[in-house]
Scaffold this motif. Structure first.
Motif, short mmCIF file in Angstrom:
data_model
loop_
_atom_site.label_atom_id
_atom_site.label_comp_id
_atom_site.label_asym_id
_atom_site.label_seq_id
_atom_site.Cartn_x
_atom_site.Cartn_y
_atom_site.Cartn_z
N ARG A 64 0.83 -1.21 0.00
CA ARG A 64 0.00 0.00 0.00
C ARG A 64 0.87 1.26 0.00
O ARG A 64 0.62 2.21 -0.73
CB ARG A 64 -0.93 -0.02 1.21
N THR A 65 1.90 1.26 0.83
CA THR A 65 2.78 2.42 0.91
C THR A 65 3.52 2.64 -0.40
O THR A 65 3.62 3.77 -0.89
CB THR A 65 3.79 2.25 2.07
N ALA A 66 4.04 1.57 -1.00
CA ALA A 66 4.75 1.69 -2.27
C ALA A 66 3.84 2.25 -3.36
O ALA A 66 4.24 3.13 -4.12
CB ALA A 66 5.32 0.33 -2.69
N VAL A 67 2.62 1.74 -3.42
CA VAL A 67 1.67 2.23 -4.43
C VAL A 67 1.35 3.70 -4.18
O VAL A 67 1.33 4.51 -5.10
CB VAL A 67 0.40 1.35 -4.46
N ASP A 68 1.12 4.06 -2.93
CA ASP A 68 0.81 5.45 -2.60
C ASP A 68 1.96 6.38 -2.98
O ASP A 68 1.74 7.46 -3.53
CB ASP A 68 0.49 5.61 -1.11
N ILE A 69 3.19 5.98 -2.70
CA ILE A 69 4.35 6.80 -3.05
C ILE A 69 4.47 6.92 -4.56
O ILE A 69 4.70 8.01 -5.09
CB ILE A 69 5.64 6.23 -2.43
N ALA A 70 4.33 5.81 -5.27
CA ALA A 70 4.44 5.83 -6.74
C ALA A 70 3.35 6.71 -7.35
O ALA A 70 3.61 7.46 -8.29
CB ALA A 70 4.37 4.41 -7.29
N VAL A 71 2.15 6.62 -6.82
CA VAL A 71 1.06 7.47 -7.30
C VAL A 71 1.43 8.94 -7.07
O VAL A 71 1.25 9.79 -7.94
CB VAL A 71 -0.28 7.10 -6.63
N GLY A 72 1.98 9.23 -5.90
CA GLY A 72 2.41 10.59 -5.61
C GLY A 72 3.49 11.09 -6.57
O GLY A 72 3.47 12.25 -6.99
N ILE A 73 4.40 10.21 -6.93
CA ILE A 73 5.45 10.57 -7.89
C ILE A 73 4.81 10.94 -9.23
O ILE A 73 5.15 11.95 -9.85
CB ILE A 73 6.45 9.41 -8.06
N LEU A 74 3.89 10.10 -9.68
CA LEU A 74 3.24 10.37 -10.96
C LEU A 74 2.42 11.66 -10.91
O LEU A 74 2.42 12.43 -11.87
CB LEU A 74 2.38 9.19 -11.38
N ILE A 75 1.75 11.90 -9.80
CA ILE A 75 1.00 13.15 -9.66
C ILE A 75 1.95 14.34 -9.77
O ILE A 75 1.67 15.31 -10.47
CB ILE A 75 0.24 13.19 -8.32
#
Length: 89
Positions: A9-20
């Motif tokens: 969950r944390t990895a996905v959240d961080i990656a989503v933040g990077i893309l944003i």
């Protein structure tokens, strides 16, 4: 550099933040892009997210923002996590 062991969950959240941050897109669009890339490369979502994080951590100081954006979206085979994308490590 040792990559931290993030929960899925944390990895996905961080990656989503990077893309944003790099794409200027919505959270939903960023997650969709991450998931589509994961499906396209037949790699688990968490592994795809961790690979993007590792790529950004490794290359963020070396490239202009526009280059990082393009490379991150394609998750270049030059990353230390290239094996995560089904290519030879």
């Amino acid at each position: 550099m040792t990559t931290p062991s993030y929960s899925t969950r944390t990895a996905v959240d961080i990656a989503v933040g990077i893309l944003i941050a790099f794409r200027g897109c919505s959270e939903n669009d960023a997650f969709t892009e991450l998931a589509e890339t994961s499906r396209q490369h037949k790699v688990a979502l968490a592994r795809t997210a961790r690979a993007l994080i590792a790529f950004i951590q490794t290359h963020h100081d070396d490239l202009p923002a526009t280059d990082v954006t393009a490379a991150a979206l394609q998750w270049s085979h030059a990353t230390p996590y290239r094996g995560a994308f089904g290519t030879a490590a």
